[in-house]
Every structure is written in C-alpha cells, then in structure tokens.
Motif scaffolding. Structure first.
Motif, PDB file in Angstrom:
ATOM      1  N   UNK A  80       0.835  -1.197   0.000  1.00 56.44           N
ATOM      2  CA  UNK A  80       0.000   0.000   0.000  1.00 56.44           C
ATOM      3  C   UNK A  80       0.868   1.244   0.000  1.00 56.44           C
ATOM      4  N   UNK A  81       0.353   2.308  -0.618  1.00 53.85           N
ATOM      5  CA  UNK A  81       0.927   3.648  -0.542  1.00 53.85           C
ATOM      6  C   UNK A  81      -0.214   4.560  -0.121  1.00 53.85           C
ATOM      7  N   UNK A  82      -0.097   5.172   1.037  1.00 53.22           N
ATOM      8  CA  UNK A  82      -1.251   5.871   1.596  1.00 53.22           C
ATOM      9  C   UNK A  82      -0.793   6.933   2.598  1.00 53.22           C
ATOM     10  N   UNK A  83      -1.686   7.854   2.991  1.00 52.13           N
ATOM     11  CA  UNK A  83      -1.312   8.880   3.971  1.00 52.13           C
ATOM     12  C   UNK A  83      -0.819   8.261   5.275  1.00 52.13           C
ATOM     13  N   UNK A  84       0.115   8.941   5.919  1.00 49.44           N
ATOM     14  CA  UNK A  84       0.738   8.378   7.112  1.00 49.44           C
ATOM     15  C   UNK A  84      -0.270   8.089   8.217  1.00 49.44           C
TER      16      UNK A  84
ATOM     17  N   UNK B  90      -2.097   5.009   7.419  1.00 46.21           N
ATOM     18  CA  UNK B  90      -1.234   3.832   7.509  1.00 46.21           C
ATOM     19  C   UNK B  90      -1.077   3.378   8.954  1.00 46.21           C
ATOM     20  N   UNK B  91      -0.928   4.337   9.870  1.00 43.55           N
ATOM     21  CA  UNK B  91      -0.747   3.986  11.275  1.00 43.55           C
ATOM     22  C   UNK B  91      -1.989   3.311  11.842  1.00 43.55           C
ATOM     23  N   UNK B  92      -3.164   3.711  11.366  1.00 43.22           N
ATOM     24  CA  UNK B  92      -4.410   3.095  11.821  1.00 43.22           C
ATOM     25  C   UNK B  92      -4.606   1.714  11.204  1.00 43.22           C
TER      26      UNK B  92
END
Length: 444
Positions: A44-48, A51-53
């Motif tokens: 995945x490439x996604x907002x930080x 990603x943390x969630x």
C-alpha cells in the motif's frame, strides 16, 4: 494504489516520508505518505495517519524531510571495469579500447577480477540509490556471486564476441557458457538476463543470426552498443553497405526486445524505426561526452515515443557509477541540444532512470515505480541539508540539485541495503583494501 496485505493488517515494514514520487502516475508528488511493505513487496501507498491506523508493522522507519523514489535502474554498465577506473583517460573510443582497455583486459580479466570488480561496483551503485543494473561483461557466474553478496538486483548480459579472451574462445563458446550460467541461475529472485552481443563491429552476421532465435525462445532482451561513434557507422558502410541499425533490421533484430546502447548518431528515419518497432535506448550521457562520441538526441527520441532509459556505462569510461548525476546531465543535454528548455523535464528524467529502465529489461511489472504489488526497491534522498534548502519541488531537487551523497537509505525487495548513507553487510575498509590489491597488480 492500495491492496490488502497478507496477513491482514500485519506488515513487515512501514516507511514514512515527507515526500514520495511514485513515478506512476506520472508527475505526482505525494506529501506525508507512507509505503507499507510485506514479503518484500509494496502492499500500500497511503497517507501516514491512515497507515498507522490500518497496519501493525514489525518495523517503522521515519524518514523526516526526505524524498522516497523508486530504486534507480542503471540500464547499461560494465560493472567489473570499476577496477580499471582512470586507467586511460582523455582518449577517443577506439584508441581507448584498442590500445589500453582491451590489452589490460587481456592481461587481467579472470573470475577473480570480475567477482571483485563487480562487488566494488555494486557497493558504489547501492550507495547512490541504484537497486538494479544491466550488466555487459564476462564470467556472469562471478558477477552473480558479487551481486548476491550485496543483495541487489541485476540483469546479467550474456556477452558474445567473435574473438577470444580469457572467458571464451569464440562466439559459440560465449553462448554456451552464458546460457549454462543462465540455466543455473534462472531461479535466483534478484537476477535476470539479457543476450549481449557486444557491438556490430565485433559480431558477425552469422553470430547475430544465432542470437535472434535464442532471444525469442528465452524471451529476454538483446543488449548491445549501437551507433556510438561516426567511425562505427563509416566502417559499417564500407563493410556491409548499410548503417549498423539497418544491418540489424535486415537480420531481424530490431524489435521490442532491443536495447540500443548509446544511439548517438541517428537520422530521423532511424529514430522513427526505433519507435515503430518498440525498441529501447540506453542513454549514457557522461561516457558519450568523455569519449567525445557525441550527444544522444534524447529529446527527439522521446518525442517519437522511444523508451529511453539512462545508463552510466562502465567506470573506466565515465568514471562514476552515479545515476543521479547522469539524470541531471541527461536533462541538461536534452535541453541544450534541442533548444527546448522543457525537454526531458524533472519528472521525465526521473522516469527515465527508473520505469523506462525497468520496461527495457522486461521488468516493468516488478520494479521502477512505487505501487502496490511491485517489489519494494526504494531509494530515500535527504533534502534537509543547507545546500538543498529551501525545497519548493522535490522532483526538481532530485534531478537538478541532489547528489548521491544525499542518498540516506536504500531497500531492495524490502531489505535494507544502505542505512544513513552506509552499506549494510560489508565494510568500507574491506572494499578499499580489495581495490588496492588490484591497483597494485594492474599498476605493476
């Protein structure tokens, strides 16, 4: 740009960066995003924050004010020739080859030379953000051993010449040894292969006719020097009555698998021919300038739709294996030679050094972009230093301002190979000692 990892929500690595340029989609720069990696691949490439969630990661790397790009793909080099760096400078190509390089190779090239020279080159390339290189040299098994020790990716050229050397006695011997190495190494995950007839002036029609069906049968590219100098073209006209590219066309070698290295001296019809047949060009700007070979018409090739990647050539003719420097030089030369300041812009230059090289090698589905499903071959560039501040456009900085000294981290298939600018797994002093041993041999 995302897909579900396996097992759900559990991943090996999460890399957070100030900027990410995925290369595809073209021209996109993501801010404050993260790359999730599992099993050596991007999931995945996604907002930080998202990603943390979403993910529980075994390791998280916070890159701060850094740019994350795909690992660079060096589309043409002779890795083992790092041991001949600076041996003969300021000479035209044929003088350089015939009076210096070929005699030196005749004396010193061996299994040990190739293993040690490739190890040295691989270390240099990794520290500069190169995660994959397309090689053309002898003793591919030894080159493979060095590449595997460094944990990087390589497309090994199965070199073919019509004259003997320490590796092989003639064209058939080159092919037999190269194909045997390819058969033995074909299941190695970081290795791929090309057929690599050296050049039209060192390979006969009969040998080219052997190479074509092999390339088709094995579904691998054909990688060769082509239209590098005016002398090459003049000699071809004398011997064959046609220019080298036309000779290859008549032999059936001009097609989607052809990687034409240098391609400096091209007529408009030849550019159109390369485009029509889906060929690739390995543009080596620094080597072409140093040997006074000329300037590849990169802007015209790109405008025609030719896939143009970037290579360093060998360290003996460059003298650096530095693709960030080549990217900048390629962009500047394209503008200067074409008179168009928009030629080979920053994002296009970055694409040439990543996705275009992967495409030429038939590896577009594995490397060259930061996308879900691709291998996690990644390069981080630190843009926080004073000479790179302020940063208005990270793509511009990557191409026009940053150097390999700003590369902080490199991953190949999700494995960390460079951390904070230092190689993982091999010491700098070990490499220097290795180089000194060969320096003493060759100098004496």
């Amino acid at each position: 740009m995302t897909s579900s990892p396996t097992p759900a929500d559990s991943i090996d690595l999460l890399i957070e960066a100030r900027w990410i340029i995925p290369v595809r989609p073209f021209g996109v720069t993501l801010e404050n995003h993260a790359v999730a990696v599992s099993g050596g691949n991007i999931v995945a490439v996604l907002p930080q924050a998202e990603a943390r969630e979403r993910f529980t990661s075994r390791k998280t790397v916070h890159l701060g004010e850094q740019l994350l790009i795909p690992g660079l793909v060096n589309l043409h080099t002779h890795a083992a020739m790092s041991l001949l760096r600076g041996l003969a400078d300021d000479l035209p190509l044929m003088t350089w080859l015939q009076e210096h390089i070929w005699p030196a190779e005749g004396r010193f090239v061996s299994r040990e030379f190739v293993r040690d020279g490739t190890l040295l080159a691989a270390a240099e390339m990794l520290r500069g953000g190169i995660t994959c290189f397309n090689d053309m040299y002898f003793f591919p098994r030894e080159a493979a051993a060095a590449v595997q020790q460094m944990g990087m990716r390589a497309a090994l050229g199965l070199v073919v010449l019509d004259f003997p050397n320490a590796y092989a006695s003639g064209a058939e011997d080159y092919l037999e040894k190269g194909l045997a190495a390819r058969d033995d190494l074909r299941d190695e995950p970081l290795l791929s292969f090309c057929l690599a007839p050296h050049a039209p002036y060192t390979v006969s029609d009969q040998t080219f006719e052997r190479i074509l069906p092999l390339a088709e049968q094995l579904d691998i590219p054909i990688h060769l020097h082509l239209h590098e100098t005016t002398t090459e073209i003049e000699e071809s006209l004398k011997q064959y009555g046609v220019r080298p590219l036309e000779r290859l066309r008549r032999l059936g070698l001009v097609g989607p698998g052809l990687i034409a290295v240098h391609a400096v001296h091209l007529q408009a019809a030849e550019i159109a021919l390369l485009a029509t047949h889906g060929c690739s060009v390995a543009h080596c700007p620094a080597s072409n300038l140093k040997l006074a070979s000329g300037i590849t018409p990169a802007a015209e090739l790109l405008q025609a739709g030719v896939n143009v990647g970037i290579g360093t050539d060998g360290a003996a003719s460059n003298n650096r294996l530095d693709l960030l420097a080549e990217m900048r030089l390629a962009a500047l030369l394209a503008k200067g030679a074409s008179g168009n300041a928009q030629a080979l812009g920053a994002h296009q230059a970055l694409q040439a050094a990543t996705l275009a090289g992967a495409r030429a090698l038939g590896m577009e589905d594995k490397i060259g972009t930061i996308e879900s499903g691709k291998a996690a071959d990644l390069c981080a560039i630190d843009l926080s230093s004073p000479e790179l501040s302020p940063c208005y456009d990270p793509a511009s900085h990557a191409v026009y301002a940053a150097g390999r000294e700003h590369v902080s981290h490199v991953w190949v298939a999700g494995q960390l190979r460079v951390e904070n600018g230092s190689l993982c797994g091999i010491g700098k002093n070990d490499l220097i000692s290795l180089a000194k041993v060969w320096q003493n041999k060759i100098r004496d």
